[in-house]
Every structure is written in structure tokens, then in C-alpha cells.
Design an enzyme around this catalytic site. Structure first.
Site, PDB file in Angstrom:
ATOM      1  N   ASP A 143       0.819  -1.226   0.000  1.00 20.37           N
ATOM      2  CA  ASP A 143       0.000   0.000   0.000  1.00 20.37           C
ATOM      3  C   ASP A 143       0.845   1.265   0.000  1.00 20.37           C
ATOM      4  O   ASP A 143       0.408   2.290   0.525  1.00 20.37           O
ATOM      5  CB  ASP A 143      -0.931   0.046   1.223  1.00 20.37           C
ATOM      6  CG  ASP A 143      -1.945  -1.070   1.223  1.00 20.37           C
ATOM      7  OD1 ASP A 143      -2.170  -1.667   0.160  1.00 20.37           O
ATOM      8  OD2 ASP A 143      -2.517  -1.350   2.295  1.00 20.37           O
ATOM      9  N   CYS A 203     -22.632  -9.059  -1.103  1.00 21.41           N
ATOM     10  CA  CYS A 203     -21.789  -7.958  -0.619  1.00 21.41           C
ATOM     11  C   CYS A 203     -22.418  -6.606  -0.911  1.00 21.41           C
ATOM     12  O   CYS A 203     -22.345  -5.677  -0.091  1.00 21.41           O
ATOM     13  CB  CYS A 203     -20.399  -8.049  -1.229  1.00 21.41           C
ATOM     14  SG  CYS A 203     -20.334  -7.922  -3.040  1.00 21.41           S
ATOM     15  N   CYS A 223     -18.654   5.188   1.424  1.00 20.68           N
ATOM     16  CA  CYS A 223     -18.112   3.987   2.070  1.00 20.68           C
ATOM     17  C   CYS A 223     -17.675   4.302   3.503  1.00 20.68           C
ATOM     18  O   CYS A 223     -16.915   5.243   3.732  1.00 20.68           O
ATOM     19  CB  CYS A 223     -16.935   3.463   1.253  1.00 20.68           C
ATOM     20  SG  CYS A 223     -16.063   2.085   2.020  1.00 20.68           S
TER      21      CYS A 223
END
Length: 386
Positions: A143, A203, A223
């Protein structure tokens, strides 16, 4: 690591050696991909950027070309070794959502910071690979670079990007941390994984804030993981009641995936949930000063958010608790030095106090509030459940 010419007399043996090194470090998934094998994910990313669904994450737009074309970041790279580390939880992470006076922390953040742990493992694997090859160069990523890890993991055969945009593994379900080793060594690539979501929408339907406008599309601005971690300012008022007691991240879409029937408990002890992160009392978290916050989350990814954003999340959870006894921790934060915290405290109290008590509080605090955003919170919240 110094660059040397990529010379490998036996690439297949080197690949097998790299896999052995990875397993010895505790990685659960291994595969190799071409750097530019991101497939349709590249075009989806461009569309996502064009629709400005990245919110505060401006670096996503700034680095889109390098993300779509990984070799632009390091032209010498010939392959990317993709590795996955299982962090499967020992219980359903959604169970905590019923304990409204306690905070829900995403599974991945309940233990130590995976960035530090995985990077150290990747470096050891990379060093062992170079020692065996006696040539080549490597770079490791967790990341930390504009690299599309999930599409590359799919290209390397680790799994596929599900409709929630996260990686899904047939062997591990939704719970894999990803790491990458880019190398100038020309190792044999693996076959890509196919998509095995089929007609399932579990989901998508599990998302509390309807953050998926369509399968394989995420609007980060809705989100909860983005809102509680990356978003810098006040969380939009219409989304606050939908957050419940989620104070750092959200596992709902991951936990809903039927492929989790194959998931197993993670074996890396440092990633295991700390007891004090399983269901921390919101009132205790609200009392943390800056030093207390830094000490409490010293080895946790939570420390990256900073105290102000974290307490903003805690206060929203307090406001959603429907427990008037939770008003006192919120009241104490009306005088916090951070406007972000004060504004969230106003909203929490507007949900927890009766109309008369809140009006009295507003009469005392609102006239002296210098920050325009906090003043706007007083004006926008006339009473309970407004």
C-alpha cells in the site's frame, strides 16, 4: 537494493525457491504476474476518477497513469510476485454491531499494523530471492505505491476482484492482506484467476450506506471505511445515522461473501485481535487525550487517522447508541480544542438529549462558538433524532 543485470539460468527453480521463502515467512498465497496485467480494472479506475468518486483521496487521480501502467513506475520491472497473508477472524465481525455502546473496529485493524509486519516479510523473501539468483533487483510494496495490487493479485492467480472491489480467494474467502515484490528477474508468470461471483449480490446488499452504485463499482464518498479513515472533515449528516457503531473501517461487505465458508483463522500472532480492540467502550475512547490516543494505538493502523478524526467517529457512534447515558462523554468534548471533535459532539448530543436539555446546552455553547462549521452543527441540529 543495488541494480544488477537480470540473469537467471533456471527461472522455474527461482520461482519455486521464492514460493518456499514466502511460505516460510507465513504467506498463504503466492503467484507471479506481468506488471501491466491489470485487465479491465484499469478502465474502471479511469471511470471512477472521472466521476470523482475518490473523495479526499486526490492522490488517486494524480497517479492514475502509473496505476494503470505499472511499468511506468519502474520500467525495468519484468514481473511482480504477489503474496497474500490470511487474517481470517475468529468470529463474525458483524456481531459487535449489536453492542451499541461499544465501538466496531475493522478486523484488519484489531491487531498490529500490517504494513510494518508484511513489509519486513517481503524484504526477507526478496533478499533470499536475489541471493539465489545472484543477479537482478527488487522493490517491495505494501500500500505504499501507485500499484493496483488487487488486479495484479488476480492476474497472478491469487483470487479475483469481487463485486465489492476487494479480492476474493476460493481458499481463503475475503481475508487476505496483499504484498508485492516487483523484480527485474524474468520469472514464469501464473495463470490469472477467473471471476466466481456469478449472480451473487450479497456484498452489495450488505452495505449500510449503499456505497455500490453497481457491481464492481464503489463510491468511496459513501463507504464507511473511507469516511472513518481517509475523510478529513465532518462526515455528511445523512450518512451518520447509517454508520451505527463502526468507528474504524467496515467489514460488512467482506463478511457477507459466501466464499468465506472456506475461510480459516489467521495464524500470524501479531495480526490477531487485541482484546481491547474487539469491543472497546465508546465512553472510554471518548476520554482519550492526544497522548492517550497515541499510547493506546501505538502499534495499530488506527494511529494513522489521528485523534481528531478518530474521536469524530467515536462521537457519531455515541450519537447512534440511543442511550442517554452516553451523553456525558460527548458533553465533555464540547470544549475540545479540535473543531472537528466539537462539531461531532454537538451532533451526538442532539441525538441523545431531550429537546429541552439540548436547547439549554445550545443557549450556553452556540453563541460563543467561533468555528463556522461547528456553529453550523448547532444550527442544523435542533433536537433529538433531527
Amino acid at each position: 537494493m543495488s541494480a544488477r543485470p537480470a540473469v537467471s539460468p533456471d527461472p522455474l527453480s527461482l520461482k519455486d525457491h521464492a514460493r518456499t521463502l514466502a511460505l516460510a515467512e507465513g504467506f498463504d498465497a503466492f503467484g507471479i504476474a506481468e506488471p501491466d496485467m491489470v485487465g479491465p480494472a484499469g478502465e474502471r479506475l479511469r471511470a471512477w476518477i472521472a466521476e470523482e468518486r475518490y473523495g479526499d483521496m486526490g492522490w488517486m487521480a494524480e497517479t492514475v497513469d502509473r496505476r494503470v501502467h505499472a511499468r511506468a513506475m519502474w520500467p525495468a520491472a519484468l514481473k511482480v510476485v504477489m503474496l497474500g497473508l490470511n487474517y481470517g477472524p475468529d468470529q463474525d465481525p458483524r456481531a459487535i454491531l449489536a453492542q451499541r455502546s461499544h465501538g466496531a473496529i475493522s478486523v484488519y485493524a484489531q491487531g498490529e499494523d500490517y504494513h510494518d509486519l508484511i513489509k519486513a516479510k517481503l524484504k526477507r523473501v526478496a533478499r533470499g530471492l536475489l541471493a539465489a539468483a545472484r543477479a537482478g533487483d527488487v522493490k517491495v510494496f505494501v500500500d505504499t505505491a501507485p500499484l493496483m495490487e488487487k488486479p495484479l493479485a488476480m492476474a497472478a492467480g491469487l483470487g479475483w476482484q469481487g463485486k465489492h472491489t476487494n479480492l476474493v480467494s476460493r481458499a481463503r474467502g475475503s481475508w487476505l492482506f496483499l504484498g508485492a515484490i516487483a523484480t527485474t528477474l524474468d520469472l514464469p508468470a501464473d495463470d490469472p484467476s477467473g471471476d466466481h461471483c456469478g449472480g451473487c449480490r450479497a456484498c452489495l446488499e450488505a452495505c449500510p450506506t449503499a456505497a455500490f452504485p453497481a457491481p464492481y463499482q464503489l463510491d468511496a464518498r459513501r463507504c464507511i471505511s473511507y469516511l472513518t479513515i481517509e475523510h478529513k472533515g465532518p462526515i455528511p449528516r445523512e450518512l451518520r445515522p447509517l454508520m451505527g457503531n463502526r468507528i474504524y473501517g467496515c467489514d460488512d461487505c467482506l463478511a457477507a461473501c459466501p466464499w468465506n465458508k472456506f475461510a480459516v483463522l489467521g495464524q500470524e500472532a501479531k495480526l490477531a485481535a487485541r482484546d481491547d480492540n474487539r469491543a472497546p467502550a465508546l465512553a472510554e475512547l471518548a476520554a482519550l487525550d492526544d497522548a492517550g490516543f497515541r499510547a493506546r494505538f501505538a502499534k495499530s493502523p488506527i494511529k494513522r487517522t489521528g485523534r481528531a478524526r478518530f474521536l469524530r467517529n467515536v462521537l457519531i457512534a455515541l450519537g447512534n447508541s440511543a442511550d442517554p447515558a452516553q451523553a456525558e462523554p460527548a458533553r465533555a468534548l464540547l470544549a475540545d480544542p479540535e473543531p472537528l471533535v466539537r462539531g461531532a459532539a454537538v451532533w451526538a448530543l442532539s441525538r441523545l438529549l431531550d429537546a429541552k436539555a439540548f436547547a439549554l446546552l445550545a443557549g450556553t455553547h452556540a453563541p460563543g462558538e467561533a468555528d463556522p462549521e461547528v456553529a453550523a452543527e448547532w444550527a442544523a441540529n435542533p433536537g433529538p433524532l433531527a
